[in-house]
Scaffold this motif. Structure first.
Motif, PDB file in Angstrom:
ATOM      1  N   CYS A  94      42.792  34.804  28.674  1.00  0.00           N
ATOM      2  CA  CYS A  94      41.400  35.115  29.279  1.00  0.00           C
ATOM      3  C   CYS A  94      41.310  35.672  30.861  1.00  0.00           C
ATOM      4  O   CYS A  94      41.323  34.615  32.250  1.00  0.00           O
ATOM      5  CB  CYS A  94      40.321  35.199  29.016  1.00  0.00           C
ATOM      6  SG  CYS A  94      38.983  34.969  29.324  1.00  0.00           S
ATOM      7  N   ARG A  95      41.140  37.083  31.457  1.00  0.00           N
ATOM      8  CA  ARG A  95      40.935  37.102  33.197  1.00  0.00           C
ATOM      9  C   ARG A  95      39.267  36.678  33.438  1.00  0.00           C
ATOM     10  O   ARG A  95      39.311  37.396  34.611  1.00  0.00           O
ATOM     11  CB  ARG A  95      40.968  38.684  33.087  1.00  0.00           C
ATOM     12  CG  ARG A  95      42.321  38.678  32.544  1.00  0.00           C
ATOM     13  CD  ARG A  95      43.246  40.448  32.883  1.00  0.00           C
ATOM     14  NE  ARG A  95      44.429  40.279  31.838  1.00  0.00           N
ATOM     15  CZ  ARG A  95      44.911  41.341  31.962  1.00  0.00           C
ATOM     16  NH1 ARG A  95      44.442  42.435  33.284  1.00  0.00           N
ATOM     17  NH2 ARG A  95      45.677  41.905  31.400  1.00  0.00           N
ATOM     18  N   MET A  96      38.287  36.786  32.126  1.00  0.00           N
ATOM     19  CA  MET A  96      37.114  35.692  32.865  1.00  0.00           C
ATOM     20  C   MET A  96      36.346  37.169  33.562  1.00  0.00           C
ATOM     21  O   MET A  96      35.765  37.091  34.525  1.00  0.00           O
ATOM     22  CB  MET A  96      37.222  34.410  33.975  1.00  0.00           C
ATOM     23  CG  MET A  96      38.061  33.577  32.902  1.00  0.00           C
ATOM     24  SD  MET A  96      38.461  32.023  34.379  1.00  0.00           S
ATOM     25  CE  MET A  96      40.483  32.569  34.807  1.00  0.00           C
ATOM     26  N   CYS A  97      36.423  38.202  32.969  1.00  0.00           N
ATOM     27  CA  CYS A  97      36.148  38.764  33.490  1.00  0.00           C
ATOM     28  C   CYS A  97      34.661  39.423  33.083  1.00  0.00           C
ATOM     29  O   CYS A  97      33.859  39.828  33.625  1.00  0.00           O
ATOM     30  CB  CYS A  97      36.731  40.246  33.045  1.00  0.00           C
ATOM     31  SG  CYS A  97      36.189  40.999  31.244  1.00  0.00           S
ATOM     32  N   GLY A  98      33.676  38.467  32.202  1.00  0.00           N
ATOM     33  CA  GLY A  98      32.591  38.740  31.654  1.00  0.00           C
ATOM     34  C   GLY A  98      32.235  39.510  30.450  1.00  0.00           C
ATOM     35  O   GLY A  98      31.004  39.093  30.016  1.00  0.00           O
ATOM     36  N   THR A  99      33.095  40.303  30.549  1.00  0.00           N
ATOM     37  CA  THR A  99      32.479  41.562  29.690  1.00  0.00           C
ATOM     38  C   THR A  99      32.150  40.961  28.284  1.00  0.00           C
ATOM     39  O   THR A  99      30.911  41.569  27.978  1.00  0.00           O
ATOM     40  CB  THR A  99      33.944  42.154  29.326  1.00  0.00           C
ATOM     41  OG1 THR A  99      34.350  43.133  30.333  1.00  0.00           O
ATOM     42  CG2 THR A  99      33.625  43.815  28.174  1.00  0.00           C
ATOM     43  N   CYS A 100      32.650  39.947  28.145  1.00  0.00           N
ATOM     44  CA  CYS A 100      32.350  39.463  25.952  1.00  0.00           C
ATOM     45  C   CYS A 100      31.421  38.568  26.651  1.00  0.00           C
ATOM     46  O   CYS A 100      30.547  38.284  24.791  1.00  0.00           O
ATOM     47  CB  CYS A 100      33.637  38.891  25.393  1.00  0.00           C
ATOM     48  SG  CYS A 100      34.377  37.488  26.265  1.00  0.00           S
ATOM     49  N   VAL A 112      32.859  32.437  24.281  1.00  0.00           N
ATOM     50  CA  VAL A 112      34.263  32.812  24.303  1.00  0.00           C
ATOM     51  C   VAL A 112      35.149  32.226  25.501  1.00  0.00           C
ATOM     52  O   VAL A 112      36.418  31.537  25.305  1.00  0.00           O
ATOM     53  CB  VAL A 112      34.405  33.901  24.074  1.00  0.00           C
ATOM     54  CG1 VAL A 112      35.877  34.777  23.789  1.00  0.00           C
ATOM     55  CG2 VAL A 112      33.643  34.581  23.093  1.00  0.00           C
ATOM     56  N   SER A 113      35.063  32.668  26.917  1.00  0.00           N
ATOM     57  CA  SER A 113      35.980  32.761  27.882  1.00  0.00           C
ATOM     58  C   SER A 113      35.982  31.525  27.853  1.00  0.00           C
ATOM     59  O   SER A 113      37.015  30.864  28.586  1.00  0.00           O
ATOM     60  CB  SER A 113      35.292  33.236  28.866  1.00  0.00           C
ATOM     61  OG  SER A 113      35.955  33.815  29.789  1.00  0.00           O
ATOM     62  N   LEU A 160      38.689  29.869  25.373  1.00  0.00           N
ATOM     63  CA  LEU A 160      39.866  30.311  25.769  1.00  0.00           C
ATOM     64  C   LEU A 160      40.288  28.927  27.171  1.00  0.00           C
ATOM     65  O   LEU A 160      41.496  29.343  27.225  1.00  0.00           O
ATOM     66  CB  LEU A 160      39.644  32.027  26.278  1.00  0.00           C
ATOM     67  CG  LEU A 160      39.587  32.492  24.920  1.00  0.00           C
ATOM     68  CD1 LEU A 160      39.811  34.302  25.584  1.00  0.00           C
ATOM     69  CD2 LEU A 160      40.603  32.329  23.900  1.00  0.00           C
ATOM     70  N   CYS A 211      38.251  42.292  22.858  1.00  0.00           N
ATOM     71  CA  CYS A 211      38.779  42.107  24.623  1.00  0.00           C
ATOM     72  C   CYS A 211      39.627  43.417  25.179  1.00  0.00           C
ATOM     73  O   CYS A 211      40.405  43.631  24.925  1.00  0.00           O
ATOM     74  CB  CYS A 211      39.320  41.379  24.598  1.00  0.00           C
ATOM     75  SG  CYS A 211      40.648  40.786  25.955  1.00  0.00           S
ATOM     76  N   PRO A 212      38.484  44.023  26.445  1.00  0.00           N
ATOM     77  CA  PRO A 212      39.063  45.399  27.123  1.00  0.00           C
ATOM     78  C   PRO A 212      40.712  44.670  27.445  1.00  0.00           C
ATOM     79  O   PRO A 212      41.320  45.448  27.869  1.00  0.00           O
ATOM     80  CB  PRO A 212      38.539  45.666  27.606  1.00  0.00           C
ATOM     81  CG  PRO A 212      37.548  44.136  28.088  1.00  0.00           C
ATOM     82  CD  PRO A 212      37.827  43.537  26.774  1.00  0.00           C
ATOM     83  N   ASN A 213      40.798  43.368  28.302  1.00  0.00           N
ATOM     84  CA  ASN A 213      42.340  42.877  28.180  1.00  0.00           C
ATOM     85  C   ASN A 213      43.025  42.421  27.313  1.00  0.00           C
ATOM     86  O   ASN A 213      44.047  42.475  27.582  1.00  0.00           O
ATOM     87  CB  ASN A 213      42.083  41.875  29.623  1.00  0.00           C
ATOM     88  CG  ASN A 213      41.126  42.198  30.352  1.00  0.00           C
ATOM     89  OD1 ASN A 213      41.176  43.632  30.982  1.00  0.00           O
ATOM     90  ND2 ASN A 213      39.830  41.978  30.671  1.00  0.00           N
ATOM     91  N   VAL A 261      43.246  40.524  24.703  1.00  0.00           N
ATOM     92  CA  VAL A 261      43.345  39.031  24.280  1.00  0.00           C
ATOM     93  C   VAL A 261      43.010  39.359  22.248  1.00  0.00           C
ATOM     94  O   VAL A 261      41.963  39.541  22.492  1.00  0.00           O
ATOM     95  CB  VAL A 261      42.409  38.061  25.065  1.00  0.00           C
ATOM     96  CG1 VAL A 261      41.949  36.392  24.813  1.00  0.00           C
ATOM     97  CG2 VAL A 261      42.500  38.004  26.484  1.00  0.00           C
ATOM     98  N   VAL A 269      40.907  37.216  20.190  1.00  0.00           N
ATOM     99  CA  VAL A 269      40.141  36.959  20.652  1.00  0.00           C
ATOM    100  C   VAL A 269      39.943  35.710  19.537  1.00  0.00           C
ATOM    101  O   VAL A 269      40.181  34.428  19.752  1.00  0.00           O
ATOM    102  CB  VAL A 269      38.647  37.379  21.077  1.00  0.00           C
ATOM    103  CG1 VAL A 269      37.986  35.846  20.787  1.00  0.00           C
ATOM    104  CG2 VAL A 269      38.898  38.172  22.565  1.00  0.00           C
TER     105      VAL A 269
HETATM  106  S1  SF4 Z   1      35.939  40.468  27.962  1.00  0.00           S
HETATM  107 FE1  SF4 Z   1      38.558  39.506  27.279  1.00  0.00          FE
HETATM  108  S2  SF4 Z   1      39.227  38.458  29.351  1.00  0.00           S
HETATM  109 FE2  SF4 Z   1      36.805  39.596  29.457  1.00  0.00          FE
HETATM  110  S3  SF4 Z   1      36.136  36.741  29.111  1.00  0.00           S
HETATM  111 FE3  SF4 Z   1      35.979  38.144  27.314  1.00  0.00          FE
HETATM  112  S4  SF4 Z   1      38.389  37.265  26.787  1.00  0.00           S
HETATM  113 FE4  SF4 Z   1      38.116  36.923  28.560  1.00  0.00          FE
END
Ligand code: SF4
Ligand code: SF4
Length: 370
Positions: free
Chosen positions: A291-297, A307-308, A311, A352-354, A356, A358
């Motif tokens: 998880c890149r901790m992007c905050g999207t989710c 979620v983040s 992970l 997850c756009p990256n 993961v 999830v």
């Molecule tokens: S969208 Fe993906 S990368 Fe971004 S915080 Fe959520 S799990 Fe992590």
């Protein structure tokens, strides 16, 4: 000999570096003016005190712990090792407390456990939304600074970078920011980290190995085992985090002397095009896991799972080999969140756009920790 509050205030900003430190690079930590080794020592998962002792001998001069690490035992261990070296090292610790009284109580405990009358950086710990940076916690930092119990006020965060970092800069009282920063997060973090340094605030990077995932064989979600290892990309990852001048120091977790030696290499060797190739290949492998901790989710899971954070707890176990740390954090979640089972969902609300996976990853976390 202990350093008194009065003597440290009068002391020059640059501490005398030990003879063994010729190969250690030092950078100025923003407006604090202190010169820290560009690789510091994250003590969170260190259980062997001799590794810290060795790091001091090698010239590393920044050691990071927190009140909550191993239920306070980490501060005690770090304090025991660093006591004879207090004059030549900088120590940082953290409090999670949102209110003044608890924060001040935490600080007294921290000082007692670290066997010192001051710490150099005192972070408000894991502030992942601007609302978590409370007026009372900031007041506690101001009082502690005035009383000489801390030299510099810090703030640490794992998530919410785009909101928290500008808010922390705007406060004007924060001297140092400790943030997640690694090659997997480059796109979002690069301008944010630079903005910290441009504001004159010290930048300390953590999680620079992007989870230290075990990747020497294809990853099997069903048979994943907790195992600490340094992927071949570890050195490249640390060099990546130090390749820009606006990262003043990184504090990778260090468990043994092999890791320590490798980290020293990162200070001596430049980041090269070959390192980029190594990291690109590594990133492709860890994408389903890390998880890149992007905050999207954030706030997207209808069951309310963080979620983040979950992970990250899984990374503590499967990446760092610290099962107990992962479970301890999992069990600090609200009971309702602990009771959720992703296996009961027919699909998953989070794409997850990256990349993961999830649902798979959280099922694994629930299997391990619940
Ligand atoms: S969208 Fe993906 S990368 Fe971004 S915080 Fe959520 S799990 Fe992590
Ligand atoms: S499967 Fe997805 S939507 Fe369902 S509880 Fe887990 S994270 Fe939330």
């Amino acid at each position: 000999m202990e350093v008194s509050r009065r003597s440290f205030l009068a002391a020059p900003a640059v501490l005398a570096a030990p003879a063994a430190s010729q190969k250690v690079e030092f950078r100025t930590l923003g407006r604090t003016g202190i010169k820290v080794s560009s690789v510091g020592f994250g003590c969170m998962v260190t259980s062997d005190p001799s590794v810290i002792e060795r790091a001091v001998d090698m010239g590393i001069n920044l050691f990071d712990t927190a009140r909550v690490y191993t239920s306070g035992n980490n501060e005690r261990m770090v304090g025991n090792v660093l006591k004879p070296h207090r004059q030549k090292v900088f120590i940082s610790s953290k409090t999670k407390a949102p209110d003044k009284a608890t924060a001040m109580k935490d600080l007294e405990t921290t000082l007692r456990e670290l066997q010192t009358d001051h710490i150099d950086i005192w972070y408000l710990h894991a502030k992942d939304t601007p609302e978590q940076i409370t007026a009372e916690a900031l007041e506690a930092q101001a009082i502690a600074k005035k009383e000489g119990k801390i030299r510099f006020a810090g703030l640490s965060l794992h998530n919410g970078h785009a909101e928290v970092i500008p808010a922390a800069i705007k406060l004007g009282s924060i001297d140092v920011i400790l943030t997640t920063y690694n090659f997997a997060m480059a796109a979002t973090m690069e301008p944010l980290v630079k903005s910290i340094a441009d504001a004159g605030i010290g930048v300390v990077a953590m999680k620079v190995m992007a989870g230290s995932m075990k990747l020497d064989r294809s990853y099997d979600f069903d048979r994943a085992k907790a195992a600490m290892q340094r992927p071949g990309a570890a050195l490249a990852a640390l060099k990546w985090s130090l390749r820009v001048p606006y990262v003043h120091t990184a504090i990778p977790s260090i468990k043994d002397t092999d890791q320590l030696e490798e980290n020293l290499r990162a200070m001596r060797e430049p980041y090269r095009p070959d390192d980029s190739k190594v990291l690109a290949a590594h990133l492709e492998k860890i994408s389903p896991l890390y998880c890149r901790m992007c905050g999207t989710c954030k706030g997207v899971c209808p069951q309310g799972l963080p979620v983040s954070d979950m992970l990250r707890y899984l990374t503590y176990s499967e990446g760092y080999g610290e099962y107990a740390l992962g479970r301890e954090n999992f069990q600090l979640m609200p009971a309702e969140a602990q009771a959720v089972r992703c296996g009961d969902c027919s699909g998953c609300a989070i794409q997850c756009p990256n990349g993961v996976q999830v649902k798979n990853r959280l099922m694994r976390a629930q299997e391990l920790f619940a």
